[in-house]
Design a protein around this motif. Structure first.
Motif: not given
Length: 273
Positions: A237-265
């Motif tokens: 998530p930290e690397q993704i945030l850096a590649r997005l140039n801080g366009e979203v918060s780290i909490s949003t990135v972590r949540q989206i990654v978690q949603d994807w890994r679990t298959g639940e939103k």
């Protein structure tokens, strides 16, 4: 589970992607490589014959740029061979040796690259990635990418004509790649509707409607798909945030990654309650 669209390739697999289609592309490549090795075949060859052919072409008044464009290669490959590069791929050698000896044809002339660059960028902006455009034009993706990025002031006239023809065909419908759209938006590339005279270097894009081309939900969905694609590649998530140039918060990135890994939103209303 939400997924993103990208062209499967061995290169994508080598960069860490483990999607089944990219893994399969790598498997097919390695299978062919092992088969060729077992038959004593090699994918690379000595440059001596290609270097001699290049020198004969230049003696017939060809330039390095003309040879590269006639062979469908990046310009620096010709220069590298002339300056001592030892081996090249069989495909590169074949492309060079396919250029006939003699004066360069009259139709090998350079034209201003402005219109060609803008057309390629416009196609990327509506979802057509360079990797899918290149085979349709018979041009290496790297060379086509150089044009799209504006690295060439001039292009071969036949290339300009080919891109213009493909452009007229593809602007009738959106392309399949959201990642291409994201890339174009990040680079500030404009779609077909923004140009009144796409070949005129003095023409400026009409940006009056640019902010409304994608609404909040569409932009959020594109960003979500990019985060998921980067997670597929193994980015944290930290690397993704850096590649997005801080366009979203780290909490949003972590949540989206978690949603994807679990298959639940997550249910935002329930979380808010």
């Amino acid at each position: 589970m939400t997924t993103t669209t990208h062209a499967p390739s061995r290169g994508c697999y080598q960069r860490g992607c483990r999607r089944p289609e990219c893994a399969q592309a790598n498997y097919r490549y390695m299978s062919r490589l092992r088969l060729e090795h077992s038959r004593g075949q090699r994918r690379r060859t000595d440059t001596t014959q290609s270097r001699h052919h290049i020198e004969r072409l230049m003696a017939a008044d060809w330039t390095q740029a003309q040879i590269a464009r006639a062979a469908g290669l990046v310009h620096h490959i010709i220069s590298d061979i002339r300056h001592g590069k030892q081996t090249i791929s069989n495909a590169t050698a074949y492309a060079i040796l396919s250029v006939p000896i003699g004066p360069p044809p009259a139709n090998i002339r350079d034209v201003d690259a402005t219109g060609t660059t803008r057309r390629l960028r416009a196609l990327v902006a509506i979802g057509w990635p360079i990797e899918q455009l290149a085979p349709q034009l018979g041009i290496f993706p790297t060379a086509l990418g150089n044009i799209a990025r504006g690295e060439l002031a001039n292009v071969r006239a036949t290339t300009a004509d080919s891109v213009a023809l493909l452009y007229q065909h593809l602007i009738r419908e959106s392309g399949p790649s959201n990642r291409a759209r994201i890339l174009a938006r990040k680079k500030g590339w404009h779609g077909p509707a923004d140009w009144d005279d796409i070949d005129n270097p003095n023409c400026r894009p009409d940006t009056s409607t640019a902010s409304t081309e994608l609404g909040f939900r569409e932009r959020a969905q594109l960003r979500r798909e990019e985060i998921i694609h980067l997670a597929w590649h193994g980015d944290t998530p930290e690397q993704i945030l850096a590649r997005l140039n801080g366009e979203v918060s780290i909490s949003t990135v972590r949540q989206i990654v978690q949603d994807w890994r679990t298959g639940e939103k997550r249910d935002r209303k329930q979380v808010a309650a």
